[in-house]
Structure formats: C-alpha cells, structure tokens
Design an enzyme around this catalytic site. Structure first.
Site, PDB file in Angstrom:
ATOM      1  N   GLY A   1     -13.641  -2.383   7.147  1.00 13.80           N
ATOM      2  CA  GLY A   1     -13.365  -1.042   6.630  1.00 13.80           C
ATOM      3  C   GLY A   1     -12.648  -1.132   5.300  1.00 13.80           C
TER       4      GLY A   1
ATOM      5  N   GLU B   1      -8.546 -13.768  10.151  1.00 20.84           N
ATOM      6  CA  GLU B   1      -9.426 -13.320   9.063  1.00 20.84           C
ATOM      7  C   GLU B   1      -8.888 -13.776   7.709  1.00 20.84           C
ATOM      8  OE1 GLU B   1     -10.002  -9.098   9.377  1.00 20.84           O
ATOM      9  OE2 GLU B   1     -10.962  -8.924   7.417  1.00 20.84           O
TER      10      GLU B   1
ATOM     11  N   LYS C   1      -2.129  -7.053   9.986  1.00 18.10           N
ATOM     12  CA  LYS C   1      -2.096  -7.700   8.680  1.00 18.10           C
ATOM     13  C   LYS C   1      -0.928  -8.678   8.686  1.00 18.10           C
ATOM     14  CE  LYS C   1      -5.332  -5.486   6.349  1.00 18.10           C
ATOM     15  NZ  LYS C   1      -6.451  -6.179   5.672  1.00 18.10           N
TER      16      LYS C   1
ATOM     17  N   SER D   1      -6.840  -1.353  11.997  1.00 16.35           N
ATOM     18  CA  SER D   1      -6.137  -2.326  11.167  1.00 16.35           C
ATOM     19  C   SER D   1      -4.729  -1.797  10.906  1.00 16.35           C
ATOM     20  CB  SER D   1      -6.913  -2.493   9.856  1.00 16.35           C
ATOM     21  OG  SER D   1      -6.223  -3.344   8.980  1.00 16.35           O
TER      22      SER D   1
ATOM     23  N   ASP E   1      -5.248 -10.564  10.008  1.00 11.79           N
ATOM     24  CA  ASP E   1      -5.934 -10.624   8.704  1.00 11.79           C
ATOM     25  C   ASP E   1      -4.911 -10.961   7.630  1.00 11.79           C
ATOM     26  OD1 ASP E   1      -7.510 -10.335   6.462  1.00 11.79           O
ATOM     27  OD2 ASP E   1      -7.964  -8.211   6.769  1.00 11.79           O
TER      28      ASP E   1
ATOM     29  N   LYS F   1     -18.758  -6.021   5.277  1.00  7.41           N
ATOM     30  CA  LYS F   1     -18.399  -4.774   4.592  1.00  7.41           C
ATOM     31  C   LYS F   1     -19.529  -4.502   3.620  1.00  7.41           C
ATOM     32  CE  LYS F   1     -13.366  -5.218   4.629  1.00  7.41           C
ATOM     33  NZ  LYS F   1     -12.255  -5.809   3.867  1.00  7.41           N
TER      34      LYS F   1
ATOM     35  N   LYS G   1      -5.811  -5.065  14.926  1.00  4.21           N
ATOM     36  CA  LYS G   1      -5.748  -6.120  13.901  1.00  4.21           C
ATOM     37  C   LYS G   1      -4.440  -5.963  13.149  1.00  4.21           C
ATOM     38  CE  LYS G   1      -8.082  -6.299   9.445  1.00  4.21           C
ATOM     39  NZ  LYS G   1      -9.408  -6.289   8.786  1.00  4.21           N
TER      40      LYS G   1
ATOM     41  N   ASP H   1     -13.893 -12.758   5.291  1.00  2.00           N
ATOM     42  CA  ASP H   1     -14.101 -11.394   4.789  1.00  2.00           C
ATOM     43  C   ASP H   1     -14.414 -11.515   3.293  1.00  2.00           C
ATOM     44  OD1 ASP H   1     -13.752  -8.854   3.680  1.00  2.00           O
ATOM     45  OD2 ASP H   1     -11.881  -8.393   4.693  1.00  2.00           O
TER      46      ASP H   1
END
Ligand code: NPQ
Ligand code: MG
Length: 369
Positions: free
Chosen positions: A291, A214, A164, A136, A189, A263, A162, A239
């Site tokens: 994570g 996400e 952000k 990430s 995400d 998660k 991934k 998520d």
C-alpha cells in the site's frame, strides 16, 4: 481509444494520525490524480502514488507531473488509437518513472474497461469477492502508544499486523506486541534502514514467529539480502527492490527473497503486477499487495489485484478509515477483517468531485494536439 485530454490535479489529504517510517513522518498525503477523457466518451481515473518528496523511491509529485507533461503524455498523444495493453511498450524508451507510467496506464485501462463494461477484478483475473486485510503500523512515540494503536486495529478486525522498524525501534516493540498477541499474524518492515553489519540484530527477530522481514537493506543490495537470508530463519520479503518482472525474476533466482510485495505503482502498473503475480505462482512464492496510502481510487484497483489467486497473504490493503477521515470515493469499510472487491466497470468506484475540488492545490488540463 483516442485520448481527448488529460487533467492533472494535485490534492492534499490530511491523515488521521501521523505516519512515521524510517524515512520520515507524514502528516498528510499529497497525491497527483489523473483523469483522462476519450473521444469515445469515457473517462478514466488513476492516482500516481509518488510521495511529495523522493524518500521512498526516486519519484516525487512534481517530478511525476513534469515527466508526464514533458514526455509520457506527448508520446501517448502521438497515437490516435491506444489500448492499455500497449502503454508500457510505448513508454519503454523513457527509463524509470514507474509510478508515473503506472498512473498513465491505469487511467487508460479504467477508461477502456468502463467502455467495455468490465471490472478491474474480472479483467485482471480475480478469484474471490472479498480479500483479507492487513494494516501497517508506523513507528510510535512510545511503547504504550504502539500497544494502543495495535490494539485498536486488532479490535477493528485486521487479520495481520505489520510493524515499521528502524535501528533503535525493533526488538523491544516486536517483543511486547508478540507477548500481548501471541497468535496474531505479525511481520515487520524496515524500509531499507539496516546494513549488512546488522545481521546479528536481525537474527534476534527469529524468536518472534514473524511472517517475514520486509526490505531490511538498501534496495540495490540484492547480494546483501542473499547473505542475510542464509543467516536468518524469518523469510525475507522485498518491496523497494522489486521494480519490474525482471527484477522479481532475478531476486527469486538469487534467493534474495522468498516472498514478494507487489505495489502496482512501484512496478509500472497493474499489467506488470499480474506478470509478477504469475511468475510467483509458477514458483510457489507467496505474494501480497502493498500500500502507498492510496485514496479510494488507487485502493479500489489494489483490492481488485489482491483478489487474484496468488495473493495468499493479507496485504496493506486497509480500510479507508486507517488513513483518512474523509476519502474522495465512498469509503472502503472492513467487514470481519475483509474488504469487498468492487464489481462495477473499471475501478468501480464513484468519485466525490466536490470534495476533490475542496482539497485541490493545483490543476492543469493538457489537450491532445
Ligand atoms: C511500505 N507503505 O510498505 C510503504 C511505505 C510508505 C503502508 O507501509 C506517503 C506515501 C507516505 C507513501 C509512508 C506502507 C508513505 C508512503 C510509507 C509509503 O514500505
Ligand atoms: Mg514496505
């Protein structure tokens, strides 16, 4: 097992680089560690993944310690024989606080499995000995810095990137990364940073062949995700919205999501995680393990979970070096984009007690009455 005492410890671990998301910039990871000691002679460890502030979820470190001391642990102490499989039901009268409950259940499970000589992986239903790793990548200070960071991770062997995103940091960074690496599995995400009015903007992400988007909208806006999923071609993955088996079942039934990030902290533990995994397998829904900047303690258990057969997408289960220069367990080292699933009893990792002592900012032992 009969629990003798519980140690609650707060540690501060510096991050190798600042981690910026739409909810803020983290420079270090504060974590609440729990160690339970049983009368049978085993110890169990867990970390509570809540952040220092309630920015990702309503839980936060000091609140987690308070709810554990005041409600969760006294309730558990009332049983003179407890197994991990009973913990969720015992704690059910207390609403919410999934991350705190997850830590209690996980520490008990670790102690139990250590007594029985069974690893987390075999207990949860592992089907492989290595897992594929993704990483990430935080919001960067510039496009150049982003390209450098992604380049490092690709060089290190990560099998999925991934990014952000947030309003103002979305189409352009994704376009550039996709241009430079046309074939790398890529996803984004948003951590709830968009609203229903951003549908046109989010549709522009369709051109980049992303695995998924996400949590674009507010965690409570399931209907917003249903409407968005009808407009964008890229799969939506929830998520923050998925906090239990029931919420996963409902989000799937409504078609608010077609991929699920599990998660364990967010859903109340590893046992609930396996139930969500099983639901997704039954419904042909791809799953991956998220994570929360875990130390080796939480990372070990996450890697065991990610080795279940339904985890078909690489997770945010990165190497220890992605986050920490020094971990509180031997580091998880990536080999060809994969991490080995621990095989020792319980979480299967040794604890570096001396280092934990060095980075501890508070410690309290609560003895069962
Ligand atoms: C996510 N995790 O998928 C989270 C968000 C996140 C790896 O992107 C301190 C503690 C900082 C928890 C930053 C990843 C955090 C954190 C981000 C969780 O949404
Ligand atoms: Mg997320």
């Amino acid at each position: 097992m009969r629990i003798k005492d519980v140690e609650l410890r707060i540690i501060q671990l510096p991050l190798v680089r600042p981690f910026r998301t739409s909810f803020g910039t983290q420079l270090e990871r504060e974590l609440l560690l729990m160690k339970i000691t049983t009368h049978e002679g085993s110890q169990g460890w867990a970390e509570c993944v809540a952040m220092s502030e309630p920015l990702y979820s309503p839980e936060y470190t000091m609140g987690a310690q308070d709810v554990m001391e005041r409600f969760l642990l006294p309730k558990i102490f009332a049983y003179d024989d407890v197994r991990a499989e009973e913990v969720a039901d015992i704690l059910k009268p207390f609403l919410g606080h999934q991350m705190s409950k997850a830590a209690v259940e996980t520490a008990i499970l670790d102690a139990q499995l250590k007594l029985e000589g069974i690893s987390f992986g075999s207990y949860l239903g592992s089907s492989k000995s290595e897992i594929d790793c993704g990483v990430s990548v935080g919001i960067a200070s510039s496009i150049e810095a982003l390209v450098a960071e992604v380049g490092l991770y690709i060089y290190e062997g990560y099998r999925r990137i991934k990014l952000k995103i947030e309003p103002g940091w979305d189409i352009e960074p994704v376009r550039i990364i996709r241009e430079i690496w046309p074939d790398i599995p890529l996803q984004v995400d948003a951590n709830q940073a968009y609203s229903r009015d951003d549908t046109e903007l989010l549709k522009k992400l369709d051109q980049f062949n992303l695995l998924l988007i996400e949590q674009p909208l507010d965690e409570h806006d399931l209907l917003g995700h249903v409407l968005l999923a009808k407009e964008v071609r890229t799969p939506i993955c929830l998520d923050e919205s998925i906090t239990s088996l029931e919420s996963a079942r409902d989000a799937l039934a409504m078609k608010a999501t077609t991929v699920i990030n599990i998660k364990p902290g967010r859903v109340g533990g590893y046992l609930e995680s396996v139930r969500i995994h099983d639901l997704c397998v039954e419904n042909n829904i791809p799953v991956w393990c998220g994570g929360m900047l875990e130390t080796g303690i939480g990372r070990a258990a996450n890697i065991a979970l990610a080795s279940l057969p339904g985890f078909t997408l690489p997770g945010d289960t990165s190497a220890s070096s992605r986050y920490f220069r020094r971990d509180i367990t031997p580091p998880f080292i990536m080999n060809d984009g994969q991490l080995d699933v621990p095989t020792g009893p319980g979480i299967g990792v040794e604890i570096d007690h001396d280092f934990i002592e060095e980075i501890t900012t508070s410690r309290k032992v609560i003895s069962a009455p």
